[in-house]
Write a protein that holds these residues in place. Sequence first.
Motif, PDB file in Angstrom:
ATOM      1  N   LEU A  50       0.831  -1.201   0.000  1.00 48.90           N
ATOM      2  CA  LEU A  50       0.000   0.000   0.000  1.00 48.90           C
ATOM      3  C   LEU A  50       0.870   1.258   0.000  1.00 48.90           C
ATOM      4  CD1 LEU A  50      -2.952   0.983   0.136  1.00 48.90           C
ATOM      5  CD2 LEU A  50      -2.778   0.846   2.627  1.00 48.90           C
ATOM      6  N   SER A 106       2.260   1.595  -3.559  1.00 52.80           N
ATOM      7  CA  SER A 106       1.283   1.747  -4.637  1.00 52.80           C
ATOM      8  C   SER A 106       0.434   3.008  -4.508  1.00 52.80           C
ATOM      9  CB  SER A 106       0.362   0.529  -4.703  1.00 52.80           C
ATOM     10  OG  SER A 106      -0.475   0.470  -3.562  1.00 52.80           O
ATOM     11  N   LYS A 107       0.269   3.502  -3.289  1.00 49.55           N
ATOM     12  CA  LYS A 107      -0.687   4.593  -3.104  1.00 49.55           C
ATOM     13  C   LYS A 107      -0.150   5.804  -2.333  1.00 49.55           C
ATOM     14  CE  LYS A 107      -5.557   5.103  -2.047  1.00 49.55           C
ATOM     15  NZ  LYS A 107      -6.775   4.442  -1.626  1.00 49.55           N
ATOM     16  N   ILE A 108       0.787   5.587  -1.417  1.00 46.90           N
ATOM     17  CA  ILE A 108       1.202   6.666  -0.515  1.00 46.90           C
ATOM     18  C   ILE A 108       2.516   7.310  -0.968  1.00 46.90           C
ATOM     19  CG2 ILE A 108       1.647   7.291   1.897  1.00 46.90           C
ATOM     20  CD1 ILE A 108      -1.175   6.096   1.463  1.00 46.90           C
ATOM     21  N   PRO A 137       4.960   6.351  -3.900  1.00 52.14           N
ATOM     22  CA  PRO A 137       5.266   5.439  -5.017  1.00 52.14           C
ATOM     23  C   PRO A 137       6.739   5.127  -5.227  1.00 52.14           C
ATOM     24  CG  PRO A 137       3.619   7.048  -5.661  1.00 52.14           C
ATOM     25  CD  PRO A 137       4.127   7.474  -4.313  1.00 52.14           C
ATOM     26  N   GLN A 185      -8.985   0.481   6.457  1.00 54.11           N
ATOM     27  CA  GLN A 185      -8.154   0.820   5.296  1.00 54.11           C
ATOM     28  C   GLN A 185      -7.751   2.295   5.353  1.00 54.11           C
ATOM     29  OE1 GLN A 185      -6.987  -1.087   2.727  1.00 54.11           O
ATOM     30  NE2 GLN A 185      -6.171   0.584   1.503  1.00 54.11           N
ATOM     31  N   GLU A 234      -3.968   3.816   5.752  1.00 59.14           N
ATOM     32  CA  GLU A 234      -3.439   4.785   4.796  1.00 59.14           C
ATOM     33  C   GLU A 234      -2.983   6.057   5.500  1.00 59.14           C
ATOM     34  OE1 GLU A 234      -6.237   5.411   1.598  1.00 59.14           O
ATOM     35  OE2 GLU A 234      -6.223   3.280   1.062  1.00 59.14           O
TER      36      GLU A 234
END
Length: 179
Positions: free
Chosen positions: A26, A29-31, A33, A168, A172
């Motif tokens: 995560l 991929s999202k926070i 890269p 989730q 995050e």
Amino acid sequence: MKVLALAASNSSQSINKQLVSYAGELLTSKIIPNAEVELIDLNDFEMPLFSADRESASGIPQQAQAFYDKIGRVDAVIISYAEHNGSYTAAFKNLFDWTSRIDAKVYQGKAMIMLATSPGPGGASNVLAAAKGSAPYFGAEVKADLSIASFFDNFDVEKGQLRNAEIQTQLEEALATLK
């Protein structure tokens, strides 16, 4: 950014390893890269039980130095703590005890995200509280912590991801503190 991720468990079926692995994915991929996450296995750092007598006789095992060196080469650490009888697993505690003989500041001033999960409603919150409370004394800069109760209700093991949207979001937000 370089991140070291590990589960404080030596179980091949560790739900904490599943959680920390997901957190690492995560993060990249999202926070953040461009982050590089190295997921290590506690079994690669197995050594005799710590004792002052063993240290006097044989010195500090190479595995403790290797673990300390890995921490030294990263910008942040993510640990997901398993809870055995309300405390650390013996495998993690032994690694930590040996490593602390190299330097009491085991975490070397690194940013840290602390996670914990369990199959039951406690979410390994006892060990997480102990780890969070002691971390500053061992050189950690705790950025965030998150306990996830009832792992199998909240995590889809087949897909390898959280199924609970609220948790989730919390994960995050915790990971975003590393930005």
